[in-house]
Scaffold this active site. Structure first.
Site, PDB file in Angstrom:
ATOM      1  N   GLU A   1       0.820  -1.221   0.000  1.00 33.28           N
ATOM      2  CA  GLU A   1       0.000   0.000   0.000  1.00 33.28           C
ATOM      3  C   GLU A   1       0.853   1.270   0.000  1.00 33.28           C
ATOM      4  OE1 GLU A   1      -2.911   0.207   3.137  1.00 33.28           O
ATOM      5  OE2 GLU A   1      -3.858   1.988   2.260  1.00 33.28           O
TER       6      GLU A   1
ATOM      7  N   LYS B   1      -7.327  -0.332  11.512  1.00 33.37           N
ATOM      8  CA  LYS B   1      -6.761  -0.804  10.234  1.00 33.37           C
ATOM      9  C   LYS B   1      -5.524   0.035   9.896  1.00 33.37           C
ATOM     10  CE  LYS B   1      -6.199  -0.875   5.571  1.00 33.37           C
ATOM     11  NZ  LYS B   1      -5.338   0.026   4.777  1.00 33.37           N
TER      12      LYS B   1
ATOM     13  N   ASP C   1       4.117 -14.036  11.873  1.00 26.90           N
ATOM     14  CA  ASP C   1       2.757 -14.435  11.491  1.00 26.90           C
ATOM     15  C   ASP C   1       1.816 -13.218  11.596  1.00 26.90           C
ATOM     16  OD1 ASP C   1       0.141 -15.459  11.495  1.00 26.90           O
ATOM     17  OD2 ASP C   1       0.719 -17.310  12.483  1.00 26.90           O
TER      18      ASP C   1
ATOM     19  N   HIS D   1      -2.007  10.704   0.463  1.00 29.80           N
ATOM     20  CA  HIS D   1      -2.093   9.303   0.056  1.00 29.80           C
ATOM     21  C   HIS D   1      -2.227   9.191  -1.457  1.00 29.80           C
ATOM     22  CE1 HIS D   1      -3.163   5.085   0.182  1.00 29.80           C
ATOM     23  NE2 HIS D   1      -4.303   5.332  -0.449  1.00 29.80           N
TER      24      HIS D   1
HETATM   25  C1  LIG Z   1       1.996  11.234   2.683  1.00 26.17           C
HETATM   26  C2  LIG Z   1       2.476  12.243   3.715  1.00 26.17           C
HETATM   27  C3  LIG Z   1       3.652  11.641   4.480  1.00 26.17           C
HETATM   28  C4  LIG Z   1       2.936  13.491   2.994  1.00 26.17           C
HETATM   29  O1  LIG Z   1       3.183  14.469   3.972  1.00 26.17           O
HETATM   30  P1  LIG Z   1       3.731  15.912   3.635  1.00 26.17           P
HETATM   31  O2  LIG Z   1       3.695  16.724   4.893  1.00 26.17           O
HETATM   32  O3  LIG Z   1       3.057  16.437   2.427  1.00 26.17           O
HETATM   33  O4  LIG Z   1       5.189  15.544   3.233  1.00 26.17           O
HETATM   34  P2  LIG Z   1       6.474  16.427   3.010  1.00 26.17           P
HETATM   35  O5  LIG Z   1       6.798  16.366   1.545  1.00 26.17           O
HETATM   36  O6  LIG Z   1       6.366  17.774   3.682  1.00 26.17           O
HETATM   37  O7  LIG Z   1       7.548  15.564   3.807  1.00 26.17           O
HETATM   38  C5  LIG Z   1       7.497  15.442   5.227  1.00 26.17           C
HETATM   39  C6  LIG Z   1       8.142  14.148   5.627  1.00 26.17           C
HETATM   40  O8  LIG Z   1       7.268  13.048   5.298  1.00 26.17           O
HETATM   41  C7  LIG Z   1       8.038  11.958   4.842  1.00 26.17           C
HETATM   42  N1  LIG Z   1       7.722  11.725   3.432  1.00 26.17           N
HETATM   43  C8  LIG Z   1       7.061  12.533   2.583  1.00 26.17           C
HETATM   44  N2  LIG Z   1       6.917  11.952   1.370  1.00 26.17           N
HETATM   45  C9  LIG Z   1       7.538  10.768   1.444  1.00 26.17           C
HETATM   46  C10 LIG Z   1       7.740   9.718   0.531  1.00 26.17           C
HETATM   47  N3  LIG Z   1       7.299   9.780  -0.730  1.00 26.17           N
HETATM   48  N4  LIG Z   1       8.404   8.632   0.958  1.00 26.17           N
HETATM   49  C11 LIG Z   1       8.879   8.543   2.225  1.00 26.17           C
HETATM   50  N5  LIG Z   1       8.719   9.528   3.135  1.00 26.17           N
HETATM   51  C12 LIG Z   1       8.045  10.612   2.757  1.00 26.17           C
HETATM   52  C13 LIG Z   1       9.486  12.323   5.002  1.00 26.17           C
HETATM   53  O9  LIG Z   1       9.948  11.927   6.274  1.00 26.17           O
HETATM   54  C14 LIG Z   1       9.430  13.817   4.898  1.00 26.17           C
HETATM   55  O10 LIG Z   1      10.502  14.433   5.576  1.00 26.17           O
HETATM   56  P3  LIG Z   1      11.876  14.757   4.782  1.00 26.17           P
HETATM   57  O11 LIG Z   1      12.466  13.456   4.327  1.00 26.17           O
HETATM   58  O12 LIG Z   1      11.471  15.555   3.571  1.00 26.17           O
HETATM   59  O13 LIG Z   1      12.681  15.500   5.762  1.00 26.17           O
HETATM   60  C15 LIG Z   1       1.337  12.649   4.706  1.00 26.17           C
HETATM   61  O14 LIG Z   1       0.282  13.197   3.963  1.00 26.17           O
HETATM   62  C16 LIG Z   1       0.833  11.529   5.550  1.00 26.17           C
HETATM   63  O15 LIG Z   1       1.471  11.117   6.516  1.00 26.17           O
HETATM   64  N6  LIG Z   1      -0.379  11.019   5.234  1.00 26.17           N
HETATM   65  C17 LIG Z   1      -0.964   9.871   5.903  1.00 26.17           C
HETATM   66  C18 LIG Z   1      -0.865   8.699   4.978  1.00 26.17           C
HETATM   67  C19 LIG Z   1      -1.447   7.447   5.542  1.00 26.17           C
HETATM   68  O16 LIG Z   1      -1.877   7.367   6.663  1.00 26.17           O
HETATM   69  N7  LIG Z   1      -1.447   6.426   4.713  1.00 26.17           N
HETATM   70  C20 LIG Z   1      -1.979   5.135   5.057  1.00 26.17           C
HETATM   71  C21 LIG Z   1      -2.899   4.660   3.963  1.00 26.17           C
HETATM   72  S1  LIG Z   1      -4.549   5.288   4.182  1.00 26.17           S
HETATM   73  C22 LIG Z   1      -5.256   4.025   5.160  1.00 26.17           C
HETATM   74  O17 LIG Z   1      -5.280   2.897   4.749  1.00 26.17           O
HETATM   75  C23 LIG Z   1      -5.541   4.230   6.623  1.00 26.17           C
HETATM   76  C24 LIG Z   1      -6.619   5.178   7.115  1.00 26.17           C
HETATM   77  C25 LIG Z   1      -6.288   6.574   6.741  1.00 26.17           C
HETATM   78  O18 LIG Z   1      -7.900   4.865   6.625  1.00 26.17           O
HETATM   79  C26 LIG Z   1      -6.595   4.982   8.633  1.00 26.17           C
HETATM   80  C27 LIG Z   1      -7.567   5.841   9.379  1.00 26.17           C
HETATM   81  O19 LIG Z   1      -8.647   6.173   8.844  1.00 26.17           O
HETATM   82  O20 LIG Z   1      -7.261   6.141  10.570  1.00 26.17           O
HETATM   83  N1  LIG Z   2      -2.919 -19.731  16.149  1.00 22.37           N
HETATM   84  C1  LIG Z   2      -1.670 -19.455  15.757  1.00 22.37           C
HETATM   85  O1  LIG Z   2      -1.239 -18.322  15.794  1.00 22.37           O
HETATM   86  C2  LIG Z   2      -0.780 -20.574  15.282  1.00 22.37           C
HETATM   87  C3  LIG Z   2       0.443 -20.260  14.720  1.00 22.37           C
HETATM   88  N2  LIG Z   2       1.300 -21.255  14.298  1.00 22.37           N
HETATM   89  C4  LIG Z   2       2.607 -20.979  13.674  1.00 22.37           C
HETATM   90  O2  LIG Z   2       3.626 -21.320  14.612  1.00 22.37           O
HETATM   91  C5  LIG Z   2       4.862 -20.721  14.222  1.00 22.37           C
HETATM   92  C6  LIG Z   2       5.560 -20.151  15.442  1.00 22.37           C
HETATM   93  O3  LIG Z   2       5.749 -21.159  16.381  1.00 22.37           O
HETATM   94  P1  LIG Z   2       7.010 -21.168  17.352  1.00 22.37           P
HETATM   95  O4  LIG Z   2       6.689 -22.110  18.437  1.00 22.37           O
HETATM   96  O5  LIG Z   2       7.385 -19.788  17.726  1.00 22.37           O
HETATM   97  O6  LIG Z   2       8.165 -21.683  16.391  1.00 22.37           O
HETATM   98  P2  LIG Z   2       9.071 -22.978  16.379  1.00 22.37           P
HETATM   99  O7  LIG Z   2       8.438 -24.162  16.999  1.00 22.37           O
HETATM  100  O8  LIG Z   2       9.542 -23.108  14.975  1.00 22.37           O
HETATM  101  O9  LIG Z   2      10.304 -22.502  17.277  1.00 22.37           O
HETATM  102  C7  LIG Z   2      10.228 -22.379  18.666  1.00 22.37           C
HETATM  103  C8  LIG Z   2      11.244 -23.302  19.313  1.00 22.37           C
HETATM  104  O10 LIG Z   2      12.558 -22.837  19.056  1.00 22.37           O
HETATM  105  C9  LIG Z   2      13.401 -23.248  20.094  1.00 22.37           C
HETATM  106  N3  LIG Z   2      14.265 -22.119  20.541  1.00 22.37           N
HETATM  107  C10 LIG Z   2      15.573 -21.952  20.212  1.00 22.37           C
HETATM  108  N4  LIG Z   2      16.034 -20.805  20.731  1.00 22.37           N
HETATM  109  C11 LIG Z   2      15.037 -20.207  21.408  1.00 22.37           C
HETATM  110  C12 LIG Z   2      14.916 -18.990  22.167  1.00 22.37           C
HETATM  111  N5  LIG Z   2      15.940 -18.144  22.364  1.00 22.37           N
HETATM  112  N6  LIG Z   2      13.706 -18.676  22.694  1.00 22.37           N
HETATM  113  C13 LIG Z   2      12.658 -19.486  22.523  1.00 22.37           C
HETATM  114  N7  LIG Z   2      12.717 -20.648  21.835  1.00 22.37           N
HETATM  115  C14 LIG Z   2      13.905 -21.033  21.281  1.00 22.37           C
HETATM  116  C15 LIG Z   2      12.528 -23.787  21.222  1.00 22.37           C
HETATM  117  O11 LIG Z   2      12.654 -25.152  21.452  1.00 22.37           O
HETATM  118  P3  LIG Z   2      12.724 -26.439  20.437  1.00 22.37           P
HETATM  119  O12 LIG Z   2      13.861 -26.239  19.502  1.00 22.37           O
HETATM  120  O13 LIG Z   2      12.906 -27.599  21.349  1.00 22.37           O
HETATM  121  O14 LIG Z   2      11.392 -26.545  19.724  1.00 22.37           O
HETATM  122  C16 LIG Z   2      11.123 -23.351  20.815  1.00 22.37           C
HETATM  123  O15 LIG Z   2      10.114 -24.198  21.236  1.00 22.37           O
HETATM  124  C17 LIG Z   2       4.513 -19.674  13.220  1.00 22.37           C
HETATM  125  O16 LIG Z   2       4.865 -20.155  11.934  1.00 22.37           O
HETATM  126  C18 LIG Z   2       2.971 -19.579  13.313  1.00 22.37           C
HETATM  127  O17 LIG Z   2       2.457 -19.184  12.076  1.00 22.37           O
HETATM  128  C19 LIG Z   2       1.004 -22.579  14.466  1.00 22.37           C
HETATM  129  C20 LIG Z   2      -0.187 -22.933  15.019  1.00 22.37           C
HETATM  130  C21 LIG Z   2      -1.205 -21.976  15.426  1.00 22.37           C
END
Ligand SMILES: CC(C)(COP(=O)([O-])OP(=O)([O-])OC[C@H]1O[C@@H](n2cnc3c(N)ncnc32)[C@H](O)[C@@H]1OP(=O)([O-])[O-])[C@@H](O)C(=O)NCCC(=O)NCCSC(=O)C[C@@](C)(O)CC(=O)[O-]
Ligand SMILES: NC(=O)C1=CN([C@@H]2O[C@H](COP(=O)(O)OP(=O)(O)OC[C@H]3O[C@@H](n4cnc5c(N)ncnc54)[C@H](OP(=O)(O)O)[C@@H]3O)[C@@H](O)[C@H]2O)C=CC1
Length: 427
Positions: free
Chosen positions: A86, A264, A280, A378
């Site tokens: 997006e 969202k 995940d 946007h």
């Molecule tokens: C789009 C902006 C950032 C423009 O904002 P602006 O003030 O017109 O931007 P600007 O040209 O003055 O630049 C300001 C700064 O924005 C950043 N910036 C500016 N342009 C870029 C770019 N191209 N790529 C990366 N960074 C950018 C960058 O950090 C920049 O600083 P600088 O680098 O110039 O010092 C602003 O209007 C904004 O933040 N809008 C919000 C956009 C948004 O929320 N998008 C999500 C999608 S919409 C949605 O799905 C969610 C929603 C909205 O429904 C959620 C809700 O309802 O709550």
């Molecule tokens: N409802 C949900 O969200 C569900 C999600 N999943 C999926 O499960 C996956 C994640 O499961 P997860 O159990 O995290 O992954 P894994 O089982 O792949 O890995 C976890 C294992 O890694 C080992 N391990 C090694 N180092 C560490 C450490 N520093 N800290 C903790 N554990 C360590 C542990 O023991 P050991 O090596 O003995 O295993 C641990 O059990 C994702 O792919 C997810 O999509 C699956 C089912 C349902």
């Protein structure tokens, strides 16, 4: 190693070509040449690896990976990799972070790394006494659970507690056992599911009932990530902007129709980092929305208030079950590169960074909504997609997009007309 002297405050990063951006990120994060080359390549996953990750593989699908700049989190500068399709999502995070960078950025914390597994028992004659019979066996339960995963234990994780709930349902009373497990740097689904399955026959015997489900809960409310930040009034454009953002929060807090869109927007940022790190997305999304409805009414995941000094204070708290181990995080080379860019060495730190990104995302969306409206920023960024939909290729894409933004109508029919005009002029 991540370069500690580097600043994430990189003005104009978005105006540089992708190769130059990658060089900046590689230098910031200490990426080796192979990792950098892989990021700049086609992005296609090795087919053998893809075939091992999921079933019936025929290829892989690429999603753009952007970098959010300007993020300062707990006093340190971080560059944030975000995988999203997006437009304006990455820009929004950069923009929000820029406006609170000098005030200190984001402060974060975590409630713990505890996951919950549920065991459902039905047909229990004396559910309340059965509950106590399970609780009395805490030590036995701990030994059974910890016996399932010695590796997790060696990393300081394992069983922490047991809780039992007696639930009324359409099908009668259920006795639901919760295993509370510290899964450390793993998301932990597989670890806690194994424990629940191991314990199930014992629960059946202790309750005298029949056990059906044995699975983790995605409402990971023992694994809450928190972030807050202050946006100074002079950075955000004054009191009217501040009050508009606070009012937008009040709207989301009061109305589920608005809260769904508000959240969202938060998940725009959160899911992008969760995906980039191979975690995940569905688990995190389910947890977030369930948490938003925890009081019986679906509401906002963030809060906005006015500080004593009149600035804008924003905060977020939500379940964040992400790991550095397990799932695709270890296996996927791009996820590994993204974790390196983030410079994280614990799941706790990753979760806190993701919460900060969610808050930043929400700030920018609310600011845009409360001031100019979402379409200006946007749609300006979305204009290139519309130009491509209209058939523009190569240099035409930028030229058509520029005209759409100048005319203030980012629409496909207009894009087609503009493209037609450009092509006629070029003949
Ligand atoms: C789009 C902006 C950032 C423009 O904002 P602006 O003030 O017109 O931007 P600007 O040209 O003055 O630049 C300001 C700064 O924005 C950043 N910036 C500016 N342009 C870029 C770019 N191209 N790529 C990366 N960074 C950018 C960058 O950090 C920049 O600083 P600088 O680098 O110039 O010092 C602003 O209007 C904004 O933040 N809008 C919000 C956009 C948004 O929320 N998008 C999500 C999608 S919409 C949605 O799905 C969610 C929603 C909205 O429904 C959620 C809700 O309802 O709550
Ligand atoms: N409802 C949900 O969200 C569900 C999600 N999943 C999926 O499960 C996956 C994640 O499961 P997860 O159990 O995290 O992954 P894994 O089982 O792949 O890995 C976890 C294992 O890694 C080992 N391990 C090694 N180092 C560490 C450490 N520093 N800290 C903790 N554990 C360590 C542990 O023991 P050991 O090596 O003995 O295993 C641990 O059990 C994702 O792919 C997810 O999509 C699956 C089912 C349902």
């Amino acid at each position: 190693m991540t370069n500690p002297d580097r600043s994430s405050r990189i003005s104009g990063f978005h105006k540089k070509p992708p190769a130059e951006r990658l060089a900046i990120v590689a230098d910031f994060a200490g990426l080796d040449a192979a990792a950098a080359a892989r990021l700049s390549g086609t992005g296609s996953l090795d087919l053998d690896l893809a075939d091992r990750l999921v079933e019936n593989v025929i290829g892989s699908m690429n999603i753009p990976l952007g970098i959010a700049t300007n993020m300062k989190i707990d006093g340190g500068d971080v560059l944030i990799p975000m995988a999203t399709e997006e437009s304006s999502v990455v820009a929004a995070v950069c923009n929000a972070a820029r406006q609170c960078y000098d005030a200190g950025g984001f402060a974060t914390s975590m409630s713990g790394t505890l996951m919950i597994a549920q065991i459902q028992a039905v047909g229990v004659a004396d559910p309340h006494a059965a509950r106590l019979r399970i609780l009395e066996r805490r030590d036995e339960i701990k030994a059974l659970c910890d016996g399932c995963d010695p590796v997790l234990l060696s990393f300081g994780g394992g069983f922490r507690d047991v809780e039992v709930r007696v639930i009324d349902s359409q099908g009668g009373v259920m006795v639901v056992t919760h295993l509370i497990v510290d899964t450390r740097d793993a998301m932990g689904a597989n670890a806690v599911n194994s424990m629940a399955e191991k314990l199930a026959p014992h629960v059946a015997a202790w309750t005298g009932g029949r056990v059906y489900l044995r699975i983790l809960s995605n409402l990971a409310d023992r694994r809450l990530a928190r972030a807050h930040a202050v946006w100074p009034l002079d950075q955000i454009g004054g009191e009217a902007v501040r009050d508009g953002i606070v009012s937008a929060y009040h709207f989301a807090d009061a109305d589920p129709y608005r809260a769904a869109t508000h959240n969202k927007g938060i998940m725009n940022g959160i899911s992008a980092v969760v995906l980039a790190t191979g975690n995940d997305t569905r688990a995190v999304e389910a947890g977030a929305h369930a948490y938003a409805a925890r009081n019986g009414r679906y509401s906002s995941l963030t809060r906005f208030e006015v500080t004593a000094g009149g600035d804008l204070s924003g905060s977020i708290e939500l379940p964040m079950a992400v790991g550095l181990i397990g799932g695709a995080t270890k296996a996927h080379p791009t996820a590994q590169a993204c974790l390196k860019i983030l410079g994280v060495s614990s799941a706790d730190r990753l979760a806190r960074i993701i919460a900060a990104v969610g808050l930043a995302q929400n700030f920018s969306a609310l600011k845009a909504l409360a001031t100019t409206g979402i379409q200006k920023g946007h749609m300006a960024l979305h204009a290139q997609n519309i130009a491509m939909m209209a058939g523009a290729v190569g240099e035409e894409i930028d030229r058509v997009a520029r005209v759409l933004v100048e005319r203030g109508t980012v629409r496909q029919d207009v894009a087609q007309a503009v493209l037609g005009e450009l092509r006629t002029q070029a003949r």
